[in-house]
Design an enzyme around this catalytic site. Structure first.
Site, PDB file in Angstrom:
ATOM      1  N   GLU A  29       0.819  -1.208   0.000  1.00 18.93           N
ATOM      2  CA  GLU A  29       0.000   0.000   0.000  1.00 18.93           C
ATOM      3  C   GLU A  29       0.858   1.266   0.000  1.00 18.93           C
ATOM      4  OE1 GLU A  29      -3.193   0.326  -0.404  1.00 18.93           O
ATOM      5  OE2 GLU A  29      -3.807  -1.761  -0.175  1.00 18.93           O
ATOM      6  N   ASP A  38      -6.746   8.134  -5.160  1.00 19.79           N
ATOM      7  CA  ASP A  38      -6.150   6.914  -5.709  1.00 19.79           C
ATOM      8  C   ASP A  38      -6.372   6.859  -7.217  1.00 19.79           C
ATOM      9  OD1 ASP A  38      -8.745   5.974  -6.175  1.00 19.79           O
ATOM     10  OD2 ASP A  38      -8.642   4.397  -4.652  1.00 19.79           O
TER      11      ASP A  38
END
Length: 160
Positions: A29, A38
């Site tokens: 991550e 994102d």
């Protein structure tokens, strides 16, 4: 059946498996202390946390670590709820499935070929199914291809 393989006891002591999960998921991550969008535009912070995040949010390193640990335990509970005999899943495979569930969401994981194949007694097939989850926004993403390959490799170690 225990409720968590990541934590044990009344004080929630982190297990070796919990440490493996945090290291594996956190490594994929990455960590950002300031909210960002994102790849599909969802506000995200820390180690991929999206729940309740707004652009402009910030978090300390300690807050990010807590979010990841708490998130993994929460996603673990969701993952376990749809798997037959989750305690029979080998540790490495368990972490690979948890990594996928954390990344794609509990609902998607529970509806996935990974869960269906494990529940049918096909661990190898469940590990192979990780590779199907390589898209975001309808297109193949190189980072997801790489992550799923690594998750599959870890998953298959559980077969040995």
């Amino acid at each position: 059946m225990s409720s968590s393989r990541l934590k044990k006891g009344i004080f929630g002591t982190v297990t070796a498996l919990g440490i493996l999960a945090v290291g594996f998921v956190g490594g994929w991550e990455g960590k950002r202390n300031v909210a960002y969008r994102d790849i599909v535009g969802v506000p995200t912070i820390c180690f991929g946390e999206t729940r309740g995040v707004k652009m402009g949010d910030t978090a300390t390193d300690a807050e990010c670590a807590t979010m990841l640990g708490d998130g993994l335990v929460e996603f673990e509970a969701g993952m376990r709820s749809c798997l037959r005999d989750p305690d029979a899943i080998p540790d490495e495979s368990y972490v690979a499935f948890l990594s996928a569930a954390y990344n794609i969401g509990q609902r998607a994981f529970c509806r996935s070929s990974m869960a269906r194949r494990w529940n049918a007694g096909d661990l190898r097939g469940a590990c192979d199914a990780l590779l199907m989850w390589n898209k975001a926004g309808g297109r193949v993403i190189r980072g997801l291809v790489n992550r799923r390959k690594a998750e599959r490799e870890l998953c298959l170690k559980g077969l040995k």
